[in-house]
Design a protein around this motif. Structure first.
Motif, PDB file in Angstrom:
ATOM      1  N   THR A 156       5.608  -2.287   8.375  1.00  0.00           N
ATOM      2  CA  THR A 156       4.727  -3.439   8.395  1.00  0.00           C
ATOM      3  C   THR A 156       4.333  -3.739   9.834  1.00  0.00           C
ATOM      4  O   THR A 156       5.017  -3.317  10.777  1.00  0.00           O
ATOM      5  N   SER A 157       3.243  -4.449  10.003  1.00  0.00           N
ATOM      6  CA  SER A 157       2.823  -4.895  11.334  1.00  0.00           C
ATOM      7  C   SER A 157       3.315  -6.303  11.637  1.00  0.00           C
ATOM      8  O   SER A 157       3.089  -6.818  12.726  1.00  0.00           O
ATOM      9  N   SER A 195       3.475  -1.137   3.884  1.00  0.00           N
ATOM     10  CA  SER A 195       3.129   0.222   3.474  1.00  0.00           C
ATOM     11  C   SER A 195       4.418   0.981   3.173  1.00  0.00           C
ATOM     12  O   SER A 195       5.370   0.927   3.955  1.00  0.00           O
ATOM     13  N   ALA A 232       1.642  -7.781   4.303  1.00  0.00           N
ATOM     14  CA  ALA A 232       1.322  -6.435   3.843  1.00  0.00           C
ATOM     15  C   ALA A 232       2.408  -5.464   4.265  1.00  0.00           C
ATOM     16  O   ALA A 232       2.946  -5.545   5.376  1.00  0.00           O
ATOM     17  N   ILE A 243       0.858  -1.186   0.000  1.00  0.00           N
ATOM     18  CA  ILE A 243       0.000   0.000   0.000  1.00  0.00           C
ATOM     19  C   ILE A 243       0.893   1.233   0.000  1.00  0.00           C
ATOM     20  O   ILE A 243       1.793   1.355   0.837  1.00  0.00           O
ATOM     21  N   GLN A 263      -3.891  -2.253   5.965  1.00  0.00           N
ATOM     22  CA  GLN A 263      -2.715  -3.027   6.365  1.00  0.00           C
ATOM     23  C   GLN A 263      -3.033  -3.922   7.549  1.00  0.00           C
ATOM     24  O   GLN A 263      -2.634  -5.094   7.581  1.00  0.00           O
ATOM     25  N   GLU A 264      -3.755  -3.400   8.538  1.00  0.00           N
ATOM     26  CA  GLU A 264      -4.100  -4.220   9.693  1.00  0.00           C
ATOM     27  C   GLU A 264      -5.064  -5.343   9.301  1.00  0.00           C
ATOM     28  O   GLU A 264      -4.975  -6.458   9.818  1.00  0.00           O
ATOM     29  N   CYS A 271      -5.119  -6.866   6.451  1.00  0.00           N
ATOM     30  CA  CYS A 271      -4.283  -7.885   5.816  1.00  0.00           C
ATOM     31  C   CYS A 271      -3.553  -8.709   6.858  1.00  0.00           C
ATOM     32  O   CYS A 271      -3.480  -9.949   6.762  1.00  0.00           O
ATOM     33  N   THR A 272      -3.011  -8.054   7.860  1.00  0.00           N
ATOM     34  CA  THR A 272      -2.268  -8.758   8.915  1.00  0.00           C
ATOM     35  C   THR A 272      -3.158  -9.765   9.629  1.00  0.00           C
ATOM     36  O   THR A 272      -2.772 -10.926   9.841  1.00  0.00           O
ATOM     37  N   ASP A 276       0.842   3.780  10.064  1.00  0.00           N
ATOM     38  CA  ASP A 276       1.889   2.913   9.562  1.00  0.00           C
ATOM     39  C   ASP A 276       3.062   3.702   9.037  1.00  0.00           C
ATOM     40  O   ASP A 276       4.018   3.140   8.527  1.00  0.00           O
TER      41      ASP A 276
END
Length: 361
Positions: A145-146, A184, A182, A125, A172-173, A175-176, A351
């Protein structure tokens, strides 16, 4: 079940997304995805239902004439697919749209439904934020990333931000939590010259994306546009002594902060990009791309079912343009805090790098 009758099995697909609005300072992120779509001739295969996610008083539809017939373009998010040729072809699923006005969880679930059906291996992203960065230096781009494992294996930052967020952070979250890798990528745009377009920031995002997914991206005239943009800003700054002095202050702070980064690692990163561009390198992309494999879906396309309404799961003008991809991990002003200059709702996201500085809000 999402059915994509017009899209064949994809090769190592990566989803690249960007959204206009709060997370798109200078339109840098959305312009980057538009560039990929244009250079590789992406073919749209799906669009999210505008009425599900957009307030038309906030993002109004537009009317245009097509051969004397009035037509309407509705604000939405569209998905297209491109095949990048070369020795090791692969596919990109491009997502370009506007930050939704409502039902963000359903919005992300619908995009993740497409990602699962298409076999997407990773979601990238793109975002852009406002920061205390001088326009004369390479644009800082940070990857966050997370996922701790992903951060370690891909040399990314693990986000630790707490505060207001935009659709980039929410996606992003999502996706995680769904088990989809994921990342960013965030470009820092000078807050004192935040008006779009900002081709220098767009170029920096594409250079970093190129490194991340190991593909050569055709840049077209983007590098020249970035140089012209900087020349124009230089001229404007020189006409105002206070602005010129402020830019000099930012330059000194940036140079001091990045002194440790003038290392073998940074030099090697730029040299590797030079070699890839000279020799084609891994994943060399054809200039025009290959989109002929995508069949006409005008009659056979099916749209995903509407998600449930409740209970969803949740530098100087002559600088080499390639330097714009330098990763400035410790950039002052790359973080997020309330109360900074505002432009077209383009700002920051959780992010973004967890560093002190003014808001990109």
């Amino acid at each position: 079940m999402i059915e994509l009758e017009g899209v064949p099995e994809l090769i190592d697909p990566v989803m690249v997304a960007a959204f206009e609005g709060w997370n798109d300072a200078g339109d840098a992120a959305s312009t980057a995805v538009a560039h990929l779509e244009r250079e590789w001739k992406g073919e749209v295969f799906a669009a999210l239902d505008a009425e599900d996610y957009y307030d038309f008083q906030v993002n109004r539809p537009t009317v245009y004439l097509d051969g004397g017939v009035r037509k309407i373009t509705w604000p939405t998010t569209r998905l297209s697919v491109v095949r990048v040729g070369g020795d090791k072809p692969r596919d990109l699923v491009l997502v370009r749209g506007i930050e939704p006005s409502m039902r963000w969880r359903s919005f992300c679930n619908e995009l993740l439904g497409f990602a699962r059906e298409l076999g997407v291996e990773m979601v990238v992203i793109l975002g852009a934020l406002l920061g205390d960065t001088p326009h004369t230096r390479p644009v800082p781009v940070s990857g966050v990333t997370s996922d701790p494992d992903l951060a370690r294996t891909m040399d990314l930052e693990e986000t630790r931000y707490e505060g207001p967020t935009g659709i980039v952070g929410i996606l992003q979250e999502a996706c995680t939590h769904a088990g989809v890798p994921a990342v960013s990528l965030w470009a820092a745009v000078p807050h004192y010259v935040s008006q779009p377009p900002n081709p220098k920031a767009t170029l920096a995002l594409l250079n970093r994306l190129e490194d991340l997914i190991d593909l050569r991206i055709p840049l077209g005239e983007l590098a020249e546009d970035a140089r012209a943009w900087q020349v124009g800003v230089d001229q404007l700054a020189s006409e105002d002594s206070e602005v010129a002095e402020y830019v000099q202050t930012l330059e000194e702070a940036r140079d001091t902060a990045e002194l440790p980064e003038a290392s073998g690692e940074a030099i090697a990163r730029e040299f590797e990009r030079y070699l890839r561009r000279r020799d084609g390198g891994p994943g060399h992309a054809t200039e025009s791309g290959d989109s002929s494999y995508l069949r006409d879906t005008s009659s056979g396309r099916t749209r995903p079912p509407k998600p449930p309404k409740a209970g969803e799961a949740g530098t100087g003008a002559g600088d080499d343009a390639s330097a714009d991809a330098q990763d400035a991990r410790d950039l002052p002003g790359a973080g997020e805090a309330p109360g900074a200059p505002e432009t077209r709702d383009a700002g920051g996201d959780p992010d973004a790098p967890d560093t002190p500085g003014p808001s990109e809000d």
